[in-house]
Design an enzyme around this catalytic site. Structure first.
Site, PDB file in Angstrom:
ATOM      1  N   SER A 194       0.857  -1.182   0.000  1.00  0.00           N
ATOM      2  CA  SER A 194       0.000   0.000   0.000  1.00  0.00           C
ATOM      3  C   SER A 194       0.894   1.233   0.000  1.00  0.00           C
ATOM      4  O   SER A 194       2.099   1.152   0.283  1.00  0.00           O
ATOM      5  CB  SER A 194      -0.889   0.002   1.253  1.00  0.00           C
ATOM      6  OG  SER A 194      -1.524   1.249   1.434  1.00  0.00           O
ATOM      7  N   TYR A 239      -2.768  -0.719  10.932  1.00  0.00           N
ATOM      8  CA  TYR A 239      -2.801  -1.142   9.529  1.00  0.00           C
ATOM      9  C   TYR A 239      -1.497  -0.795   8.817  1.00  0.00           C
ATOM     10  O   TYR A 239      -0.906  -1.627   8.127  1.00  0.00           O
ATOM     11  CB  TYR A 239      -3.984  -0.471   8.826  1.00  0.00           C
ATOM     12  CG  TYR A 239      -4.076  -0.747   7.342  1.00  0.00           C
ATOM     13  CD1 TYR A 239      -4.532  -1.972   6.886  1.00  0.00           C
ATOM     14  CD2 TYR A 239      -3.724   0.224   6.403  1.00  0.00           C
ATOM     15  CE1 TYR A 239      -4.632  -2.236   5.521  1.00  0.00           C
ATOM     16  CE2 TYR A 239      -3.815  -0.026   5.046  1.00  0.00           C
ATOM     17  CZ  TYR A 239      -4.269  -1.246   4.612  1.00  0.00           C
ATOM     18  OH  TYR A 239      -4.357  -1.510   3.266  1.00  0.00           O
TER      19      TYR A 239
END
Length: 259
Positions: free
Chosen positions: A144, A157
């Site tokens: 990501s 996260y």
């Protein structure tokens, strides 16, 4: 016409929806036999049926990425029904975060790591014996933009996504001599069904969608299909001299500073 993944057997975790679904469908169109591994049986069977209806070859295996035994069963079924895996896309992920890291519970910490990092490793570990025997293989890990930049309010996260890069680079170095390539695909904001449903619950869905899109120089977010094609590039021989790398596909979001 020859597909870019002809004769390949690919496992796509989280392949029932969103980015994973787009990847599974594209890989099948490019000639791969595809295992769709996901916890969502209804959607997984739907993806499988869609691929098979178009003369593709696919199976769905209900899989909990947080459980090594479930992963082992999924790989076993892949080998029995499709052949030995030569491509793995570690796409399955769990999104959760808290505004204050000190308020993150042990349960949240362990759950998100169990899927986003430990599950990714367990899937890799399960397919590596087949790739080593064949003397080739490609693993694509979904990272990501959070793998590189910390945005407040996204703990833990972002910690798991940083870990994905470490795992990717470690495996690439260890198994490169055996012609096994390991790379990371790092998306920016993608308009997945989950994201769209989340926006619909807000007061101004269209306004939020535009605001998020405008954060990118391209003035929009990505579609799931726009992540599938970079994944295909990393999986196929077109990227044959590429390993240990992180391919950032974020519409230019990381290229500029904004406060």
């Amino acid at each position: 016409m020859r597909g870019r993944l002809d004769s390949q057997v690919a496992i796509v975790t989280g392949g029932a929806d969103g980015i994973g679904r787009a990847i599974a469908e594209l890989f099948a169109r490019e000639g791969a036999k595809v295992c769709i591994a996901d916890v969502n049986r209804e959607l997984g069977e739907e993806v499988k049926a869609g691929i098979c209806d178009k003369s593709g070859d696919a199976i769905f295996v209900e899989t909990d990425i947080a459980e090594p035994a479930s992963i082992a069963q999924m790989v076993e079924q892949t080998v029995e029904n499709l052949g030995e895996p030569s491509v793995l896309v570690n796409n399955a992920g769990f999104i959760a975060f808290t505004d204050d890291p000190a308020e993150a519970t042990p349960e949240l910490w362990h759950k998100i790591f169990a899927v986003n990092l430990e599950g990714m490793w367990e899937c890799s570990r399960a397919v590596l014996p087949f790739m080593r025997k064949a003397g080739r293989g490609s693993i694509v890990n979904l990272g990501s933009v959070h793998s590189f930049q910390i945005v407040t309010g996204h703990f833990p996260y972002a910690v798991t996504k940083h870990g994905v890069i470490g795992l990717t680079r470690s495996l690439a170095v260890e198994y490169g001599p055996e012609n096994i390539r390991v790379n990371a695909l790092c998306p920016g904001m993608v308009e997945t069904p989950t994201a769209l449903r989340g926006w619909e619950e807000l007061d101004d869905p269209a306004g939020v969608r535009k605001w998020v899109g405008d954060l990118h120089p391209l003035k929009r977010s990505a579609s799931c299909e726009e992540m599938a094609y970079p994944a295909l590039f990393l999986a196929c021989e077109e990227s044959s001299f590429m390993t240990g790398q992180s391919l950032v596909v974020d519409g230019g979001r990381s290229a500029f500073y904004s406060d």
